[in-house]
Design a protein around this motif. Structure first.
Motif, PDB file in Angstrom:
ATOM      1  N   ASN A 217       0.818  -1.216   0.000  1.00  0.00           N
ATOM      2  CA  ASN A 217       0.000   0.000   0.000  1.00  0.00           C
ATOM      3  C   ASN A 217       0.850   1.263   0.000  1.00  0.00           C
ATOM      4  OD1 ASN A 217      -2.369  -1.529   0.065  1.00  0.00           O
ATOM      5  ND2 ASN A 217      -2.249  -1.691   2.296  1.00  0.00           N
ATOM      6  N   LEU A 218       1.903   1.272  -0.797  1.00  0.00           N
ATOM      7  CA  LEU A 218       2.754   2.446  -0.929  1.00  0.00           C
ATOM      8  C   LEU A 218       2.290   3.278  -2.114  1.00  0.00           C
ATOM      9  CD1 LEU A 218       6.277   0.860  -0.358  1.00  0.00           C
ATOM     10  CD2 LEU A 218       4.889   2.120   1.284  1.00  0.00           C
ATOM     11  N   THR A 219       2.516   4.568  -2.013  1.00  0.00           N
ATOM     12  CA  THR A 219       2.148   5.488  -3.079  1.00  0.00           C
ATOM     13  C   THR A 219       3.377   6.290  -3.474  1.00  0.00           C
ATOM     14  OG1 THR A 219      -0.093   5.676  -2.222  1.00  0.00           O
ATOM     15  CG2 THR A 219       0.633   7.399  -3.725  1.00  0.00           C
ATOM     16  N   ALA A 220       3.606   6.428  -4.772  1.00  0.00           N
ATOM     17  CA  ALA A 220       4.722   7.240  -5.268  1.00  0.00           C
ATOM     18  C   ALA A 220       4.165   8.556  -5.785  1.00  0.00           C
ATOM     19  CB  ALA A 220       5.455   6.508  -6.378  1.00  0.00           C
ATOM     20  N   LEU A 221       4.735   9.640  -5.302  1.00  0.00           N
ATOM     21  CA  LEU A 221       4.331  10.978  -5.718  1.00  0.00           C
ATOM     22  C   LEU A 221       5.544  11.681  -6.314  1.00  0.00           C
ATOM     23  CD1 LEU A 221       2.492  11.828  -2.401  1.00  0.00           C
ATOM     24  CD2 LEU A 221       1.396  11.206  -4.551  1.00  0.00           C
ATOM     25  N   THR A 222       5.419  12.157  -7.541  1.00  0.00           N
ATOM     26  CA  THR A 222       6.539  12.816  -8.212  1.00  0.00           C
ATOM     27  C   THR A 222       6.163  14.257  -8.517  1.00  0.00           C
ATOM     28  OG1 THR A 222       7.216  10.733  -9.212  1.00  0.00           O
ATOM     29  CG2 THR A 222       8.083  12.720 -10.210  1.00  0.00           C
ATOM     30  N   PHE A 223       7.077  15.164  -8.174  1.00  0.00           N
ATOM     31  CA  PHE A 223       6.857  16.596  -8.380  1.00  0.00           C
ATOM     32  C   PHE A 223       8.048  17.190  -9.124  1.00  0.00           C
ATOM     33  CE2 PHE A 223       4.890  15.391  -4.352  1.00  0.00           C
ATOM     34  CZ  PHE A 223       3.589  15.827  -4.539  1.00  0.00           C
ATOM     35  N   VAL A 224       7.776  18.251  -9.871  1.00  0.00           N
ATOM     36  CA  VAL A 224       8.849  18.995 -10.526  1.00  0.00           C
ATOM     37  C   VAL A 224       9.577  19.789  -9.443  1.00  0.00           C
ATOM     38  CG1 VAL A 224       9.360  20.808 -12.212  1.00  0.00           C
ATOM     39  CG2 VAL A 224       7.538  19.167 -12.675  1.00  0.00           C
ATOM     40  N   ASN A 225      10.897  19.801  -9.502  1.00  0.00           N
ATOM     41  CA  ASN A 225      11.670  20.572  -8.531  1.00  0.00           C
ATOM     42  C   ASN A 225      11.324  22.055  -8.642  1.00  0.00           C
ATOM     43  OD1 ASN A 225      13.069  18.546  -7.262  1.00  0.00           O
ATOM     44  ND2 ASN A 225      14.861  18.690  -8.573  1.00  0.00           N
ATOM     45  N   SER A 226      11.235  22.712  -7.499  1.00  0.00           N
ATOM     46  CA  SER A 226      10.967  24.143  -7.475  1.00  0.00           C
ATOM     47  C   SER A 226      11.684  24.760  -6.281  1.00  0.00           C
ATOM     48  CB  SER A 226       9.456  24.405  -7.375  1.00  0.00           C
ATOM     49  OG  SER A 226       8.983  23.980  -6.109  1.00  0.00           O
ATOM     50  N   ASP A 227      11.626  26.076  -6.195  1.00  0.00           N
ATOM     51  CA  ASP A 227      12.284  26.783  -5.099  1.00  0.00           C
ATOM     52  C   ASP A 227      11.614  26.513  -3.758  1.00  0.00           C
ATOM     53  OD1 ASP A 227      13.996  27.877  -6.964  1.00  0.00           O
ATOM     54  OD2 ASP A 227      12.806  29.706  -7.206  1.00  0.00           O
ATOM     55  N   THR A 228      10.336  26.142  -3.774  1.00  0.00           N
ATOM     56  CA  THR A 228       9.607  25.920  -2.524  1.00  0.00           C
ATOM     57  C   THR A 228       9.668  24.475  -2.044  1.00  0.00           C
ATOM     58  OG1 THR A 228       7.557  25.495  -3.728  1.00  0.00           O
ATOM     59  CG2 THR A 228       7.987  27.787  -3.085  1.00  0.00           C
ATOM     60  N   MET A 229      10.312  23.596  -2.809  1.00  0.00           N
ATOM     61  CA  MET A 229      10.309  22.173  -2.478  1.00  0.00           C
ATOM     62  C   MET A 229      11.002  21.883  -1.151  1.00  0.00           C
ATOM     63  SD  MET A 229       9.037  19.351  -3.365  1.00  0.00           S
ATOM     64  CE  MET A 229       8.475  19.658  -5.018  1.00  0.00           C
ATOM     65  N   ALA A 230      12.092  22.548  -0.846  1.00  0.00           N
ATOM     66  CA  ALA A 230      12.814  22.305   0.408  1.00  0.00           C
ATOM     67  C   ALA A 230      11.930  22.606   1.614  1.00  0.00           C
ATOM     68  CB  ALA A 230      14.091  23.133   0.459  1.00  0.00           C
ATOM     69  N   GLU A 231      11.189  23.688   1.556  1.00  0.00           N
ATOM     70  CA  GLU A 231      10.291  24.039   2.663  1.00  0.00           C
ATOM     71  C   GLU A 231       9.167  23.014   2.796  1.00  0.00           C
ATOM     72  OE1 GLU A 231       8.624  25.710   5.889  1.00  0.00           O
ATOM     73  OE2 GLU A 231      10.593  26.154   5.035  1.00  0.00           O
ATOM     74  N   LYS A 232       8.626  22.570   1.685  1.00  0.00           N
ATOM     75  CA  LYS A 232       7.562  21.556   1.713  1.00  0.00           C
ATOM     76  C   LYS A 232       8.076  20.236   2.306  1.00  0.00           C
ATOM     77  CE  LYS A 232       4.677  24.325  -0.207  1.00  0.00           C
ATOM     78  NZ  LYS A 232       3.697  25.025   0.589  1.00  0.00           N
ATOM     79  N   GLN A 233       9.322  19.889   2.024  1.00  0.00           N
ATOM     80  CA  GLN A 233       9.916  18.685   2.604  1.00  0.00           C
ATOM     81  C   GLN A 233      10.008  18.819   4.125  1.00  0.00           C
ATOM     82  OE1 GLN A 233      13.697  17.514   0.888  1.00  0.00           O
ATOM     83  NE2 GLN A 233      13.015  18.192  -1.128  1.00  0.00           N
ATOM     84  N   ARG A 234      10.454  19.979   4.599  1.00  0.00           N
ATOM     85  CA  ARG A 234      10.559  20.201   6.047  1.00  0.00           C
ATOM     86  C   ARG A 234       9.196  20.075   6.718  1.00  0.00           C
ATOM     87  NH1 ARG A 234      14.840  23.456   4.566  1.00  0.00           N
ATOM     88  NH2 ARG A 234      13.635  25.297   4.060  1.00  0.00           N
ATOM     89  N   ILE A 235       8.172  20.609   6.085  1.00  0.00           N
ATOM     90  CA  ILE A 235       6.818  20.525   6.650  1.00  0.00           C
ATOM     91  C   ILE A 235       6.377  19.061   6.718  1.00  0.00           C
ATOM     92  CG2 ILE A 235       4.374  21.069   6.214  1.00  0.00           C
ATOM     93  CD1 ILE A 235       5.384  23.737   4.967  1.00  0.00           C
ATOM     94  N   LEU A 236       6.577  18.324   5.627  1.00  0.00           N
ATOM     95  CA  LEU A 236       6.201  16.909   5.603  1.00  0.00           C
ATOM     96  C   LEU A 236       6.911  16.130   6.706  1.00  0.00           C
ATOM     97  CD1 LEU A 236       4.885  14.371   4.304  1.00  0.00           C
ATOM     98  CD2 LEU A 236       6.928  14.231   2.863  1.00  0.00           C
ATOM     99  N   PHE A 237       8.210  16.300   6.815  1.00  0.00           N
ATOM    100  CA  PHE A 237       8.959  15.540   7.804  1.00  0.00           C
ATOM    101  C   PHE A 237       8.638  15.962   9.233  1.00  0.00           C
ATOM    102  CE2 PHE A 237      11.825  14.645   4.124  1.00  0.00           C
ATOM    103  CZ  PHE A 237      11.614  13.271   4.103  1.00  0.00           C
ATOM    104  N   SER A 238       8.293  17.206   9.451  1.00  0.00           N
ATOM    105  CA  SER A 238       7.897  17.620  10.810  1.00  0.00           C
ATOM    106  C   SER A 238       6.544  17.016  11.193  1.00  0.00           C
ATOM    107  CB  SER A 238       7.854  19.144  10.922  1.00  0.00           C
ATOM    108  OG  SER A 238       6.797  19.666  10.146  1.00  0.00           O
ATOM    109  N   ARG A 239       5.656  16.821  10.213  1.00  0.00           N
ATOM    110  CA  ARG A 239       4.341  16.230  10.501  1.00  0.00           C
ATOM    111  C   ARG A 239       4.419  14.733  10.803  1.00  0.00           C
ATOM    112  NH1 ARG A 239       0.138  19.026   6.223  1.00  0.00           N
ATOM    113  NH2 ARG A 239       0.292  21.118   7.085  1.00  0.00           N
TER     114      ARG A 239
END
Length: 129
Positions: free
Chosen positions: A85-107
């Motif tokens: 039951n794994l899901t793969a999500l692929t996004f285009v790299n952007s300037d905001t991606m690093a911040e979104k990663q931090r939010i995901l990992f903090s949650r």
């Protein structure tokens, strides 16, 4: 300039059955050298001695056996965990991606049963969750 060992190696690699027979020591180097000699001489455009082919076969066999034992070592690593039951999500790299990663990992920081794998390429980033 191509060597006898290179030609012999190519001939052995093109035949998985030959590789297997060599690693299991069920084939005669001398008999195989007689069989391969015409092909090798044709590729090198010169006459060669069977002893050189035998030596090349012995060296290739040693390399094949070493490669095979390293695969056995991989199999003895230990326990494996299989996830479903794994899901793969692929996004285009952007300037905001690093911040979104931090939010995901903090949650998910305190969630021990959560699986996240991140793979970042040049143009895209993939999360497996």
């Amino acid at each position: 300039m191509i060597s006898i060992a290179d030609v012999v190696s190519d001939l052995v690699k093109t035949s998985p059955f030959l590789e297997e027979a060599l690693t299991k020591n069920i084939i005669s180097y001398s008999a195989l050298s007689r069989e391969l000699k015409p092909q090798i001489e044709k590729k090198l455009s010169k006459e060669i001695k069977r002893g050189a082919i035998v030596m090349a076969l012995k060296r290739i066999t040693q390399k094949l056996k070493l490669a095979k034992t390293s695969v056995k070592d991989i199999n003895s690593i230990g326990d494996l965990t299989i996830r479903s039951n794994l899901t793969a999500l692929t996004f285009v790299n952007s300037d905001t991606m690093a911040e979104k990663q931090r939010i995901l990992f903090s949650r998910i920081e305190n969630k021990k049963d959560m699986f996240v794998n991140l793979s970042q390429g040049i143009r895209e980033i993939t999360f497996i969750v």
